[in-house]
Enzyme design. Structure first.
Site, PDB file in Angstrom:
ATOM      1  N   SER A   6       0.849  -1.195   0.000  1.00 31.47           N
ATOM      2  CA  SER A   6       0.000   0.000   0.000  1.00 31.47           C
ATOM      3  C   SER A   6       0.879   1.237   0.000  1.00 31.47           C
ATOM      4  CB  SER A   6      -0.888   0.018   1.242  1.00 31.47           C
ATOM      5  OG  SER A   6      -1.436   1.317   1.397  1.00 31.47           O
ATOM      6  N   ASP A  33      -4.529   3.538  -2.412  1.00 28.32           N
ATOM      7  CA  ASP A  33      -5.665   3.850  -1.538  1.00 28.32           C
ATOM      8  C   ASP A  33      -6.227   5.239  -1.838  1.00 28.32           C
ATOM      9  OD1 ASP A  33      -5.984   1.567   0.295  1.00 28.32           O
ATOM     10  OD2 ASP A  33      -3.931   2.030   0.877  1.00 28.32           O
ATOM     11  N   HIS A  64      -7.874   0.847  -4.628  1.00 28.81           N
ATOM     12  CA  HIS A  64      -8.879   0.625  -3.580  1.00 28.81           C
ATOM     13  C   HIS A  64      -9.633   1.936  -3.346  1.00 28.81           C
ATOM     14  CE1 HIS A  64      -9.449  -0.316   1.048  1.00 28.81           C
ATOM     15  NE2 HIS A  64     -10.599  -0.249   0.399  1.00 28.81           N
ATOM     16  N   MET A  66     -12.022   4.131  -1.474  1.00 28.05           N
ATOM     17  CA  MET A  66     -12.753   4.341  -0.214  1.00 28.05           C
ATOM     18  C   MET A  66     -13.495   5.658  -0.363  1.00 28.05           C
ATOM     19  SD  MET A  66      -9.729   3.081   2.316  1.00 28.05           S
ATOM     20  CE  MET A  66      -8.509   3.228   1.029  1.00 28.05           C
TER      21      MET A  66
HETATM   22  C1  DX5 Z   1      -6.462   1.527   5.096  1.00 23.70           C
HETATM   23  C2  DX5 Z   1      -5.916   1.181   3.751  1.00 23.70           C
HETATM   24  C3  DX5 Z   1      -4.796   0.250   3.788  1.00 23.70           C
HETATM   25  C4  DX5 Z   1      -3.594   0.725   4.564  1.00 23.70           C
HETATM   26  C5  DX5 Z   1      -2.890  -0.486   5.092  1.00 23.70           C
HETATM   27  O1  DX5 Z   1      -7.634   2.236   4.920  1.00 23.70           O
HETATM   28  O2  DX5 Z   1      -6.925   0.600   2.954  1.00 23.70           O
HETATM   29  O3  DX5 Z   1      -4.420  -0.162   2.484  1.00 23.70           O
HETATM   30  O4  DX5 Z   1      -2.705   1.498   3.825  1.00 23.70           O
HETATM   31  O5  DX5 Z   1      -1.852  -0.078   5.915  1.00 23.70           O
HETATM   32  P1  DX5 Z   1      -1.145  -1.065   6.944  1.00 23.70           P
HETATM   33  O6  DX5 Z   1      -0.598  -2.207   6.154  1.00 23.70           O
HETATM   34  O7  DX5 Z   1      -0.098  -0.208   7.538  1.00 23.70           O
HETATM   35  O8  DX5 Z   1      -2.197  -1.505   7.932  1.00 23.70           O
HETATM   36 ZN    ZN Z   2      -6.383  -0.319   1.012  1.00 24.39          ZN
END
Ligand code: DX5
Ligand code: ZN
Length: 214
Positions: A6, A33, A64, A66
């Site tokens: 990510s 993200d 992804h 959101m």
């Molecule tokens: C959270 C994101 C993730 C995040 C994961 O909303 O969707 O992709 O970056 O980060 P880690 O691996 O640090 O939990």
């Molecule tokens: Zn994510």
């Protein structure tokens, strides 16, 4: 096991450099993200950044979303260079229509569920998508602690996919992934691990990715 770092944990002032670094270290794709400050209480990156990054990288872009209204922006993300778009079941959109928009752009599509969403809710769409993404933290921020209830969800999606003969389905897990939690997810049937802070915070990125793949 595929690894999708990510880039939320990357240095945004040196994004192209960090993307190259992580791909050279053995990553299979890049997890991008996108947050709108409405669906989640944070704002990250959007269409212009994906477009710019596309010119610098030929990696597979795992985007992804959101955001509250993914159907309004999905095509723009496809045109900007996404290879796969996942959007939330909890978003304010017609799920089937949004799947169709992404597919009609010739891209892969996936459904995401938040920690509180019952796993059964994805069963209606499971045979029409390329990926199911199980959130193992509340979406919005990197560096959170893994929520163990995700394991049972992964196992149930895995057995549902088996039952339906969906051998190609990608089962991705996102949030709090490290060597230990990644191993638990793998045993439950996940085949794509997202990891942000674990990979970008590692002294040896190559080693971190290798450990997740093992
Ligand atoms: C959270 C994101 C993730 C995040 C994961 O909303 O969707 O992709 O970056 O980060 P880690 O691996 O640090 O939990
Ligand atoms: Zn994510």
């Amino acid at each position: 096991m595929k690894i999708s770092p990510s880039i939320l944990s990357a240095d945004f002032a040196n994004l192209a450099r960090d993307c190259k670094m992580v791909m050279d270290a053995g990553a299979d794709m890049l997890h991008i993200d996108v947050m709108d400050g409405h669906f989640v209480p944070n704002i990250s990156i959007g269409i212009p950044v994906v477009k710019s990054l596309r010119k610098q990288s030929d990696a597979f872009f795992d985007v992804h979303l959101m955001i509250s209204k993914p159907h309004l922006y999905a095509k723009q993300f496809c045109d900007a260079g996404a290879d796969l778009i996942t959007f939330h079941l909890e978003s304010d959109s017609d799920i089937d229509k949004t799947i169709d928009i992404i597919k009609s752009c010739g891209k892969k599509v996936g459904i995401v569920i938040k920690p509180a969403t019952p796993v059964e809710m994805v069963y209606d769409y499971i045979d029409n998508v390329d990926m199911v993404l199980v959130m193992s933290v509340e979406p919005g921020f990197g560096g959170q602690k893994f929520i163990p209830e995700a394991i049972d969800k992964i196992a149930r999606i895995h057995s549902k996919a088996k039952e339906l003969g969906l051998d190609e389905l990608m089962i991705e897990v996102d949030g709090g992934i490290n060597e230990n939690t990644g191993h638990m997810c793998k045993n439950a049937g996940a085949n794509v691990l997202v990891a942000g802070s674990y990979i970008f915070g590692a002294v040896d990125m190559k080693q971190a990715i290798k450990k997740l793949k093992a």
